[in-house]
Design a protein around this motif. Structure first.
Motif, PDB file in Angstrom:
ATOM      1  N   ALA A 151       0.907  -1.322   0.083  1.00  0.00           N
ATOM      2  CA  ALA A 151       0.044   0.225   0.060  1.00  0.00           C
ATOM      3  C   ALA A 151       0.853   1.373  -0.023  1.00  0.00           C
ATOM      4  N   LEU A 152       1.933   1.193   0.861  1.00  0.00           N
ATOM      5  CA  LEU A 152       2.758   2.639   0.969  1.00  0.00           C
ATOM      6  C   LEU A 152       3.656   2.384  -0.316  1.00  0.00           C
ATOM      7  N   GLY A 153       3.828   1.391  -0.365  1.00  0.00           N
ATOM      8  CA  GLY A 153       4.938   1.044  -1.760  1.00  0.00           C
ATOM      9  C   GLY A 153       4.259   1.727  -3.187  1.00  0.00           C
ATOM     10  N   ASN A 154       2.928   1.528  -3.067  1.00  0.00           N
ATOM     11  CA  ASN A 154       2.309   2.090  -4.349  1.00  0.00           C
ATOM     12  C   ASN A 154       2.725   3.617  -4.680  1.00  0.00           C
ATOM     13  N   ILE A 155       2.868   4.244  -3.444  1.00  0.00           N
ATOM     14  CA  ILE A 155       3.078   5.834  -3.813  1.00  0.00           C
ATOM     15  C   ILE A 155       4.363   5.656  -4.651  1.00  0.00           C
ATOM     16  N   PHE A 156       5.300   5.004  -4.434  1.00  0.00           N
ATOM     17  CA  PHE A 156       6.496   5.251  -5.318  1.00  0.00           C
ATOM     18  C   PHE A 156       6.481   4.325  -6.678  1.00  0.00           C
ATOM     19  N   ALA A 157       5.435   3.500  -6.579  1.00  0.00           N
ATOM     20  CA  ALA A 157       5.037   2.739  -7.911  1.00  0.00           C
ATOM     21  C   ALA A 157       4.383   3.967  -8.955  1.00  0.00           C
ATOM     22  N   ALA A 158       3.670   4.788  -8.318  1.00  0.00           N
ATOM     23  CA  ALA A 158       3.134   6.018  -9.057  1.00  0.00           C
ATOM     24  C   ALA A 158       4.041   6.924  -9.570  1.00  0.00           C
ATOM     25  N   HIS A 159       5.131   7.354  -8.705  1.00  0.00           N
ATOM     26  CA  HIS A 159       6.067   7.934  -9.370  1.00  0.00           C
ATOM     27  C   HIS A 159       7.094   7.586 -10.381  1.00  0.00           C
ATOM     28  N   GLU A 160       7.291   6.296 -10.210  1.00  0.00           N
ATOM     29  CA  GLU A 160       7.919   5.439 -11.377  1.00  0.00           C
ATOM     30  C   GLU A 160       7.175   5.539 -12.333  1.00  0.00           C
ATOM     31  N   SER A 161       5.908   5.365 -12.539  1.00  0.00           N
ATOM     32  CA  SER A 161       5.155   5.426 -13.845  1.00  0.00           C
ATOM     33  C   SER A 161       5.246   6.727 -14.398  1.00  0.00           C
ATOM     34  N   ALA A 162       5.132   7.832 -13.554  1.00  0.00           N
ATOM     35  CA  ALA A 162       5.133   9.020 -13.961  1.00  0.00           C
ATOM     36  C   ALA A 162       6.275   9.455 -14.483  1.00  0.00           C
ATOM     37  N   LEU A 163       7.556   9.054 -14.001  1.00  0.00           N
ATOM     38  CA  LEU A 163       8.814   9.571 -14.577  1.00  0.00           C
ATOM     39  C   LEU A 163       9.289   8.967 -15.895  1.00  0.00           C
ATOM     40  N   ALA A 164       8.617   7.784 -16.049  1.00  0.00           N
ATOM     41  CA  ALA A 164       8.982   6.866 -17.346  1.00  0.00           C
ATOM     42  C   ALA A 164       7.977   6.956 -18.201  1.00  0.00           C
ATOM     43  N   ASP A 165       7.013   7.961 -17.920  1.00  0.00           N
ATOM     44  CA  ASP A 165       5.916   8.201 -18.964  1.00  0.00           C
ATOM     45  C   ASP A 165       6.598   8.788 -20.200  1.00  0.00           C
ATOM     46  N   PRO A 166       6.427   8.276 -21.490  1.00  0.00           N
ATOM     47  CA  PRO A 166       6.977   8.796 -22.664  1.00  0.00           C
ATOM     48  C   PRO A 166       6.392  10.084 -22.915  1.00  0.00           C
ATOM     49  N   ALA A 167       5.204  10.353 -22.680  1.00  0.00           N
ATOM     50  CA  ALA A 167       4.421  11.471 -23.040  1.00  0.00           C
ATOM     51  C   ALA A 167       5.311  12.821 -22.256  1.00  0.00           C
ATOM     52  N   ILE A 168       5.366  12.492 -20.969  1.00  0.00           N
ATOM     53  CA  ILE A 168       6.283  13.505 -20.461  1.00  0.00           C
ATOM     54  C   ILE A 168       7.433  13.841 -20.515  1.00  0.00           C
ATOM     55  N   ARG A 169       8.394  12.767 -21.143  1.00  0.00           N
ATOM     56  CA  ARG A 169       9.534  13.042 -21.538  1.00  0.00           C
ATOM     57  C   ARG A 169       9.641  13.675 -22.826  1.00  0.00           C
ATOM     58  N   THR A 170       8.747  13.299 -23.844  1.00  0.00           N
ATOM     59  CA  THR A 170       8.916  14.143 -25.025  1.00  0.00           C
ATOM     60  C   THR A 170       8.239  15.393 -25.022  1.00  0.00           C
ATOM     61  N   GLN A 171       7.581  15.985 -23.927  1.00  0.00           N
ATOM     62  CA  GLN A 171       7.195  17.045 -23.822  1.00  0.00           C
ATOM     63  C   GLN A 171       8.310  17.932 -23.283  1.00  0.00           C
ATOM     64  N   ILE A 172       9.067  17.253 -22.398  1.00  0.00           N
ATOM     65  CA  ILE A 172      10.176  18.366 -21.818  1.00  0.00           C
ATOM     66  C   ILE A 172      11.170  18.484 -22.962  1.00  0.00           C
ATOM     67  N   GLU A 173      11.635  17.263 -23.491  1.00  0.00           N
ATOM     68  CA  GLU A 173      12.548  17.384 -24.774  1.00  0.00           C
ATOM     69  C   GLU A 173      12.003  18.279 -25.817  1.00  0.00           C
ATOM     70  N   GLN A 174      10.507  18.431 -25.914  1.00  0.00           N
ATOM     71  CA  GLN A 174      10.429  19.567 -26.888  1.00  0.00           C
ATOM     72  C   GLN A 174      10.623  21.119 -26.635  1.00  0.00           C
ATOM     73  N   LEU A 175      10.457  21.205 -25.127  1.00  0.00           N
ATOM     74  CA  LEU A 175      10.808  22.422 -24.825  1.00  0.00           C
ATOM     75  C   LEU A 175      12.196  22.991 -24.838  1.00  0.00           C
ATOM     76  N   ILE A 176      13.042  21.942 -24.778  1.00  0.00           N
ATOM     77  CA  ILE A 176      14.453  22.029 -24.837  1.00  0.00           C
ATOM     78  C   ILE A 176      15.009  22.298 -26.272  1.00  0.00           C
ATOM     79  N   ARG A 177      14.329  21.633 -27.237  1.00  0.00           N
ATOM     80  CA  ARG A 177      14.819  21.653 -28.621  1.00  0.00           C
ATOM     81  C   ARG A 177      14.097  23.155 -29.333  1.00  0.00           C
ATOM     82  N   GLU A 178      12.983  23.490 -28.727  1.00  0.00           N
ATOM     83  CA  GLU A 178      12.068  24.607 -29.405  1.00  0.00           C
ATOM     84  C   GLU A 178      12.508  25.904 -28.698  1.00  0.00           C
TER      85      GLU A 178
END
Length: 590
Positions: free
Chosen positions: A71-98
């Motif tokens: 139950a408490l471990g799930n907090i970090f599972a959500a973090h892991e999922s968000a940090l690995a989300d390709p959509a988030i990564r793509t948006q950050i990289e787009q800000l760097i490029r543009e």
């Protein structure tokens, strides 16, 4: 100079020690843009930092799961999922490029945009849902911090390397801040923000360390190293206590430790009155690993297993296997011979990612779509949980309990759905227990009034005094403006409890009390006198309750109940009960 602050007590006890201030306000970003030729390098730095943050989240999830359960471990599972989300990564990289942003600034810019949108949304949703939206905003800030730590190469001192245990003070505590908390390193904590349902509050209860949240601004008055006191019973934080205050709290802490040692001697002794009447004591738990706390405190099983935490801090609703594994862990810890009462989901619609669109429709959450009403609308959620409970029941003495039942029809709908799930499992040839006992919570006045009819449908009742008091007296238990009305000793509440107990006797079904009232020594003689023979409370309360029971005679308890029921106000009843507890246990009624 001594300073005192008051907040919400979320975990009891007294701690005295040096202050450690944790900065949760973020990390200063030194540069905003880079030259175009550096863009590929910034993207490479970004990807490396994100990968490292994902690895950290994964390590934290595994460690916290091993220590405190999934139950408490799930907090970090959500973090892991968000940090690995390709959509988030793509948006950050787009800000760097543009825009030629530095990796640090791009991360901060994107996440702060998310946070701003969530904070704006929080102003448009009903008050009951606002805390959940703001919690999600805070978790995005925590994600930002985790990535920036790797990009900037800055980190705080590991708690394991401290020369002595500390009391942590912070604006708020993010999951990444609390990942390394143990009773060996952290004596207690206090925060300016937060509420009693935050993950930090739940963690404090799991670690059994004193904690206070929601204090308001105080960090400007402390720099770290000062002696501080956290009184988790009264919700008091004291900075730089004077000699008399320090002496008082040293004595109080010693008394609590002495009492704990005395209670430890009661762990293996039966909860039996002086005239030989056994009172079954069970534990209330929320996290799977708390089952061990029940055994350590001498409880005879689990009288209330709250399952709501399985749904919190997650980006998706829990699967059947996640339910099953959580229940399995509790059953295996307790053993097959001890009862485990699993309460089905008791949350409002605002806690579900799949139901977020319905939040704004709730005008009065306490009278709206929550608990069993939500389950009867979302049959996919409900059946998933029922399947897991039926499967786990093959491992031990499992019982199922439905919350917030207000009509006979609701209870019958629950039974019908349970039978449908049994038929599904039978058809699929999945092992399950077909004859597990069924119970219902008695926590709204209509259920207490209809107890004789509800008794025909179930094997046991469990009186949830927290909500019963709230609904009977029309007083929100979290609203300080009507706190004077919220009192479990109110004659109206006691009459409903007595009525339910009398129905239980006539219908020969078990009646339990699982609200906060059953964990207060003050009310134990009254409840026993009303005829209760089973009480369920937070594990750490079990020894206190047992001590009262072992010094009590049922005939004197019955006499106390008779006198109390003739009094006209909650104040009169509480005063009378305090006098009686002083007589039974001198010094315990203060």
């Amino acid at each position: 100079m001594e300073l005192r602050y008051y907040g919400i007590p979320v975990s009891p006890g007294v701690a005295i020690g040096p202050a450690l201030v944790i900065d949760t306000e973020g990390i200063r970003i030194t540069h905003r843009t880079v030259i175009p030729e550096q863009v590929p390098q910034e993207i490479a730095r970004l990807r490396q930092a994100l990968d490292q943050a994902v690895a950290d989240a994964r390590d934290n999830r595994q460690r916290i799961t091993a220590l405190h359960g999934p139950a408490l471990g799930n907090i970090f599972a959500a973090h892991e999922s968000a940090l690995a989300d390709p959509a988030i990564r793509t948006q950050i990289e787009q800000l760097i490029r543009e825009h030629n942003y530095s990796a640090e600034y791009a991360v901060s810019r994107l996440i702060r945009d998310y946070v701003k949108k969530l904070e704006d949304a929080a102003q448009r949703v009903p008050e009951h849902a606002r805390a959940e939206v703001l919690r999600r905003a805070a978790e995005f800030i925590d994600l930002e911090k985790q990535v920036l730590v790797h990009l900037l190469g800055k980190d705080s001192e590991p708690l394991q390397e401290l020369s002595e245990p500390v009391i942590v003070l912070a604006t708020d505590l993010m999951p990444s801040d609390t990942a390394d908390f143990t009773p060996r390193t952290v004596l207690a904590f206090a925060t300016e923000k937060g509420g009693n349902t935050s993950h930090t509050a739940i963690l404090a209860g799991a670690l059994e360390i004193p904690a206070i949240v929601g204090i308001g601004k105080f960090l400007t008055q402390v720099s770290g190293g000062e002696t501080v006191i956290v009184d988790g019973d009264q919700g008091v934080l004291i900075i730089n206590p004077d000699e008399s205050t320090l002496a008082y709290y040293e004595e109080k802490r010693a008394a609590l430790l002495s009492r704990a040692d005395r209670y430890l001697l009661l762990r293996d002794k039966p909860a039996v009155t002086l005239d030989g009447v056994p009172i079954r004591l069970l534990g209330n738990i929320e996290l799977a690993h708390e089952a061990q706390h029940c055994l350590d405190r001498g409880a005879e099983g689990v009288g209330l297993y709250r399952t709501e935490f399985l749904y919190l801090n997650k980006t998706a609703d829990p699967t059947e296997e996640e339910h099953y594994e959580a229940y399995r862990a509790v059953i295996l810890t307790l053993g097959a011979d001890k009862p485990v009462v699993i309460r089905t989901l008791d949350l409002g619609a605002d806690k579900f990612s799949s139901l977020s669109s319905s939040v704004a429709e709730e005008k009065n959450p306490f009278l709206g779509l929550r608990s069993i009403r939500l389950c009867l609308q979302r049959l996919d959620l409900f059946k998933t949980q029922l399947r897991a409970i039926l499967r786990a029941a093959t491992l031990g003495d499992v019982r199922i309990m439905f919350p917030m039942i207000s009509t006979v029809e609701e209870l019958r709908q629950c039974r019908t759905l349970l039978n449908e799930v049994k038929e599904d499992l039978l058809e699929e040839q999945v092992p399950f227990k077909a004859d597990l006992p069924i119970g219902t919570m008695i926590e709204v006045p209509s259920a207490a009034i209809l107890a004789d009819l509800l008794a025909r449908e179930v094997h046991f009742f469990s009186i949830g005094t927290n909500d019963l008091v709230q609904y009977t007296l029309a007083a929100d238990r979290n609203n300080q403006q009507v706190a004077n009305l919220y009192n479990p000793a109110d004659p109206a509440v006691l009459r409903l409890i007595r009525q339910v107990v009398e129905v239980g006797k006539r219908k020969e079904i078990e009646v339990n009390v699982c609200g906060e009232m059953s964990g207060e020594p003050l009310y134990v003689p009254l409840l026993v006198g009303l005829g209760l023979r089973q009480l369920s409370a937070t594990p750490r309360k079990i020894p206190e309750i047992k001590r009262v029971i072992r010094q009590l005679r049922t005939d004197e308890a019955e006499q106390m109940a008779q006198v109390a029921m003739q009094l006209e106000t909650a104040r009169q009843i509480n005063g009378y009960l305090r006098e009686q507890l002083r007589r039974i246990l001198p010094g315990e009624a203060e």
